[in-house]
Design an enzyme around this catalytic site. Structure first.
Site, short mmCIF file in Angstrom:
data_model
loop_
_atom_site.label_atom_id
_atom_site.label_comp_id
_atom_site.label_asym_id
_atom_site.label_seq_id
_atom_site.Cartn_x
_atom_site.Cartn_y
_atom_site.Cartn_z
N TYR A 99 0.81 -1.21 0.00
CA TYR A 99 0.00 0.00 0.00
C TYR A 99 0.84 1.26 0.00
CZ TYR A 99 -4.28 -2.54 0.62
OH TYR A 99 -5.34 -3.37 0.43
N LYS A 109 3.37 -13.94 5.86
CA LYS A 109 3.82 -14.87 4.82
C LYS A 109 5.35 -14.91 4.89
CE LYS A 109 2.55 -17.51 1.38
NZ LYS A 109 1.76 -18.72 1.61
N ASP A 136 -2.01 -17.85 5.10
CA ASP A 136 -2.97 -18.71 4.39
C ASP A 136 -3.63 -19.68 5.36
OD1 ASP A 136 -0.23 -19.20 4.25
OD2 ASP A 136 -0.41 -20.75 2.74
N ASP A 177 -6.03 -6.46 5.00
CA ASP A 177 -7.13 -6.00 4.17
C ASP A 177 -8.04 -7.18 3.84
OD1 ASP A 177 -8.71 -4.50 2.55
OD2 ASP A 177 -7.35 -4.49 0.84
#
Ligand code: NAD
Length: 490
Positions: free
Chosen positions: A129, A176, A209, A233
């Site tokens: 972002y 991640k 995930d 988000d």
């Protein structure tokens, strides 16, 4: 009588003015004294040619009041390039986006009765972002993912402090880090460093995930989740879906000096001006605002009234009627729902009430916090080479020997060439798709220190032969650790 609070109110676009009006009416009916400074942002501002979407008068108002209640803002294609929402969050460094997701009585979901009650704390300023994007060739784009220790530390500390204040048991860090070791990995590392400062709170790390999987399977296991911007988000919208959808999803954007409260949903233009939208999300965001202002009793009473209204079914908005198979034609209007909440002030739901917070819970702001750049300035740093990205139509089998020749007589050697992160030279026997952009990695022989003059000479030599070079990255070693990753297959 206590002094009135100063709050900047931005009605926003589409359904914004309707939902903001609803929250303001309820706060006024509760008797909280607020001087609202109305300010503009979004669509009309873009149309006037202000490409930021946030005019100077609005910025000045926020600098004065430090607290904002805002409706959704539209980013029209073709007027402004950046979202006015993101601009607002960044301008005032509201680094923590806080989104609660709690089961609401009267709002049926697949998880009803399981006790879903979590808060997602999303880093709000950094990551992809940061919006730093470049086309490297006419058909290869790149977006830089910026994660800083300072940004990570602020939001992670915020999440732990929030957990402590709200009497929560566990903070889950979701990243991640297994794939993006230097960016998501930095965030995870900071989390692990800070966790021991909060020994009463269980700290765990899960890969994002898996968090998505667990959220769909057994969401009640989560308490506070802290995560990077893009992860946050996505999973915070997922979490909204667990407890009834966008009509119920509230949020606060907190910085050290400014806090901005808004619904998670957008301007829903097709419903604008029709008095049909569900204002609960914005009302609950305004409850977060009241807690921030220290109006804890009023916040509790309004939250109770919303929950009592939802539980009783006294006013069922269209979105909820649709979800419950009710009569959409007979559904409550935005203003009708607002009237029902006002009538319910002083009532509490009989079950599934608001979360009780420890007594004296202070307003939501980060306590005094100190970051020491000197510590990082003192870290040993060496540069040992360059990654040069080259847009080229020739394959790596031709480029490789040419670059080896170019590096001859310099302190550098060509270590490898990669295509989209996968090593292709020296040949590996595999042939991933060639998209016309290759990265050549040059390192000093014996990994010795390279000075700028040497690096610049190498760059000039490559550029002279390959004018398609498009960007370079210095290869640093910080305190003995590589500040760059290997290519896949390297
Ligand atoms: P949206 O949230 O405006 O609407 C999507 C759909 O969700 C609506 O059509 C409606 O069916 C439902 N919905 C949303 N809010 C609801 C509510 N309060 N009650 C009942 N149903 C509701 O998303 P979008 O259509 O993708 O975006 C429209 C505009 O809003 C875009 O310009 C986008 O950039 C902007 N936007 C702004 C914000 C913000 O200001 N924070 C957030 C998201 C989108």
């Amino acid at each position: 009588m206590s002094q009135a609070h100063q709050v900047t109110v931005i009605p926003g676009d589409g359904v914004g003015p309707e939902v903001v009006r609803s929250a303001v009416r309820i706060i006024e009916a509760e008797g909280v004294r607020i001087d609202w400074e109305e300010a503009e942002a979004g669509l009309e501002v873009f149309k006037r040619g202000d490409t930021s979407g946030v005019p100077a008068a609005t910025r000045e108002s926020i600098e004065r009041t430090r607290v904002v209640l805002k409706g959704p803002l539209e980013t029209p294609v073709g007027f402004g390039e950046k979202s006015a929402n993101v601009t607002l969050r960044k301008l005032f460094e509201t680094y923590a986006n806080v989104r609660p997701a709690r089961e609401l009585a009267g709002v049926p979901t697949r998880y009803a009765g399981e006790g879903v009650d979590m808060i997602i704390v999303r880093e709000n300023v950094e990551d992809l972002y940061a919006g730093i994007e470049h086309m490297q060739t006419p058909d290869v784009g790149q977006c830089l993912k910026i994660i800083s220790r300072k940004g990570s530390e602020k939001v992670i500390r915020y999440a732990f402090e929030l957990a402590r204040r709200e009497g929560r048991q566990k903070v889950t860090c979701a990243t991640k880090a297994n794939i993006m070791k230097l960016t998501e990995g930095l965030f995870k590392g900071v989390f692990e460093e800070l966790a021991p400062e909060y020994p009463e709170i269980v700290a765990e790390h899960l890969i994002i995930d898996n968090v998505a999987h667990q959220l769909a399977k057994a969401p009640a296991q989560f308490d506070v989740i802290v995560t990077t911007n893009l992860n946050g988000d996505i999973i915070s919208d997922l979490a909204s879906g667990l407890v009834g959808g966008l009509g119920f999803a509230s949020s606060g954007n907190y910085g050290d000096g400014v806090a901005i409260f808004e619904a998670v949903h957008g301007s829903a233009p097709k419903y604008a001006g029709k008095d049909v939208i569900n204002p609960t999300a914005l009302i609950l965001s305004s409850v977060m605002m009241l807690r921030h202002l220290g109006e804890v009793k009023a916040a509790d009473r309004i939250e109770d009234a919303v929950l009592a209204t939802l539980e009783s079914g006294a006013a069922v908005t269209q979105d909820l009627a649709r979800q419950t198979g009710g009569d959409v034609e007979q559904a409550a209007s935005t203003s009708g729902f607002t009237d029902a909440v006002i009538a319910a002030l002083g009532h509490r739901p009989s079950r599934g009430g608001r979360r009780e917070r420890p007594t004296g819970s202070p307003p939501t702001a980060l306590p005094g916090w100190d970051y020491s750049p000197a510590h990082y300035a003192g870290i040993d740093r060496r540069t040992i080479g360059l990654d040069i990205f080259i847009a080229t139509e020739i394959g790596s089998d031709v480029l490789g020997p040419d670059l080896e020749r170019i590096a001859g007589g310099t302190p550098f050697e060509l270590e490898m060439i990669s295509s989209r992160g996968t090593k292709v030279y020296p040949p590996t026997g595999l042939s991933p798709d060639d998209v016309g952009l290759l990265r050549a990695r040059f390192v000093t022989r014996d990994r010795g220190v390279a000075v700028d003059a040497e690096l610049l000479e190498l760059q000039a030599r490559v550029a002279a032969q390959h004018p398609g070079w498009t960007h370079i990255e210095k290869l640093h070693i910080f305190a003995g650790h590589d500040g760059f990753t290997k290519a896949q297959g390297q």
